[in-house]
Write a protein that holds these residues in place. Structure first.
Motif, mmCIF file in Angstrom:
data_model
loop_
_atom_site.group_PDB
_atom_site.id
_atom_site.type_symbol
_atom_site.label_atom_id
_atom_site.label_comp_id
_atom_site.label_asym_id
_atom_site.label_seq_id
_atom_site.Cartn_x
_atom_site.Cartn_y
_atom_site.Cartn_z
ATOM 1 N N UNK A 165 0.870 -1.010 -0.019
ATOM 2 C CA UNK A 165 -0.009 -0.115 0.125
ATOM 3 C C UNK A 165 0.767 1.335 0.014
ATOM 4 N N UNK A 166 2.135 1.064 0.479
ATOM 5 C CA UNK A 166 3.174 2.274 0.509
ATOM 6 C C UNK A 166 3.199 2.952 -0.967
ATOM 7 N N UNK A 167 3.095 1.920 -1.959
ATOM 8 C CA UNK A 167 3.378 2.241 -3.427
ATOM 9 C C UNK A 167 2.351 2.635 -4.108
ATOM 10 N N UNK A 168 1.042 2.892 -3.252
ATOM 11 C CA UNK A 168 -0.012 3.593 -4.152
ATOM 12 C C UNK A 168 -0.301 4.992 -4.348
ATOM 13 N N UNK A 169 -0.597 5.421 -5.684
ATOM 14 C CA UNK A 169 -0.689 6.695 -5.967
ATOM 15 C C UNK A 169 -2.155 7.061 -5.731
ATOM 16 N N UNK A 170 -2.675 7.257 -6.929
ATOM 17 C CA UNK A 170 -4.316 7.311 -7.033
ATOM 18 C C UNK A 170 -4.952 6.033 -6.624
ATOM 19 N N UNK A 171 -6.199 6.688 -6.108
ATOM 20 C CA UNK A 171 -7.142 5.454 -6.088
ATOM 21 C C UNK A 171 -8.542 6.094 -6.415
ATOM 22 N N UNK A 172 -9.341 5.430 -6.701
ATOM 23 C CA UNK A 172 -10.664 5.798 -7.069
ATOM 24 C C UNK A 172 -11.749 4.747 -7.546
ATOM 25 N N UNK A 173 -12.717 5.135 -8.195
ATOM 26 C CA UNK A 173 -13.814 4.338 -8.517
ATOM 27 C C UNK A 173 -14.195 4.485 -9.845
ATOM 28 N N UNK A 174 -14.527 3.308 -10.629
ATOM 29 C CA UNK A 174 -15.089 3.236 -11.833
ATOM 30 C C UNK A 174 -16.484 2.485 -11.861
ATOM 31 N N UNK A 175 -17.146 2.754 -12.771
ATOM 32 C CA UNK A 175 -18.397 1.705 -12.704
ATOM 33 C C UNK A 175 -18.738 1.477 -14.357
ATOM 34 N N UNK A 176 -19.557 0.302 -14.328
ATOM 35 C CA UNK A 176 -19.984 -0.326 -15.598
ATOM 36 C C UNK A 176 -21.471 -0.812 -15.406
ATOM 37 N N UNK A 177 -22.308 -0.179 -16.387
ATOM 38 C CA UNK A 177 -23.554 -0.520 -16.222
ATOM 39 C C UNK A 177 -23.730 -1.643 -17.394
ATOM 40 N N UNK A 178 -25.019 -2.315 -17.384
ATOM 41 C CA UNK A 178 -24.914 -3.294 -18.255
ATOM 42 C C UNK A 178 -25.056 -2.748 -19.925
ATOM 43 N N UNK A 179 -24.310 -3.448 -20.613
ATOM 44 C CA UNK A 179 -24.272 -2.960 -22.035
ATOM 45 C C UNK A 179 -23.269 -1.881 -22.310
ATOM 46 N N UNK A 180 -22.599 -1.258 -21.319
ATOM 47 C CA UNK A 180 -21.961 -0.139 -21.379
ATOM 48 C C UNK A 180 -20.211 -0.168 -21.040
ATOM 49 N N UNK A 181 -19.670 0.767 -21.576
ATOM 50 C CA UNK A 181 -18.064 0.495 -21.120
ATOM 51 C C UNK A 181 -18.010 1.101 -19.751
ATOM 52 N N UNK A 182 -16.980 0.563 -19.125
ATOM 53 C CA UNK A 182 -16.411 1.105 -17.865
ATOM 54 C C UNK A 182 -16.140 2.269 -17.689
ATOM 55 N N UNK A 183 -16.594 3.268 -16.912
ATOM 56 C CA UNK A 183 -16.386 4.791 -16.907
ATOM 57 C C UNK A 183 -15.973 5.049 -15.822
ATOM 58 N N UNK A 184 -15.064 6.331 -15.533
ATOM 59 C CA UNK A 184 -14.580 6.746 -14.350
ATOM 60 C C UNK A 184 -15.627 7.346 -13.603
ATOM 61 N N UNK A 185 -15.742 7.415 -12.186
ATOM 62 C CA UNK A 185 -16.527 7.860 -11.449
ATOM 63 C C UNK A 185 -15.883 9.014 -10.559
#
Length: 117
Positions: free
Chosen positions: A28-48
Motif C-alpha cells: 500500500x505504500x506504493x499506491x498513488x491514486x485510488x478511485x472508482x469506476x463503474x460499468x452498467x449493463x451493455x456499457x463501457x466501464x467509466x470513471x466515477x
C-alpha cells in the motif's frame, strides 16, 4: 502487489444514499491514486471519481455535486470511500475500486449498486 476489497453496495431507492468502501492491502505504500469506476449493463466501464495521494479529486460530470470521494492514508491503512447522494436509476452499475501503482492499475472485484425508481 495490491489487493482491493470493496464493500457497501446494495439496493436503494431513487434519491437515497450509499457509501462504498475499498480497503487496500499488500504494497500500500506504493499506491498513488485510488478511485472508482463503474460499468452498467451493455456499457463501457467509466470513471466515477479519483483521489490522489495528495488529496486532489476528479469527478465525472454526471456525479459532480452528488458523490464525494475521500481517502484514509493512515499508517498501515489505505482505504478509499465513495459517498453517493441523490442516487438515480442511471447510477445503477457495478462499481469497481482501483488503485494505481506507477503505471499499473489494480482492480477490486466490484460491488453492485442498484437504484430503483
Amino acid at each position: 502487489q495490491v489487493h482491493l476489497v470493496e464493500s457497501g453496495g446494495g439496493l436503494v431507492q431513487a434519491g437515497g444514499s450509499l457509501t462504498l468502501s475499498c480497503a487496500a492491502s499488500g504494497s500500500i505504500f506504493s499506491i498513488n491514486a485510488m478511485g472508482w469506476y463503474r460499468q452498467a449493463p451493455g456499457k463501457q466501464r467509466e470513471l466515477v471519481a479519483v483521489v490522489t495521494s495528495g488529496g486532489s479529486t476528479n469527478y465525472a460530470d454526471s456525479v459532480k455535486g452528488r458523490f464525494t470521494c475521500s481517502r484514509d492514508n493512515a499508517k498501515n491503512k489505505n482505504t478509499v470511500y465513495l459517498q453517493m447522494n441523490s442516487l438515480n436509476p442511471e447510477d445503477t452499475a457495478v462499481y469497481y475500486c482501483t488503485a494505481q501503482v506507477l503505471l499499473k492499475a489494480y482492480w477490486g472485484q466490484g460491488t453492485q449498486v442498484t437504484v430503483s425508481s
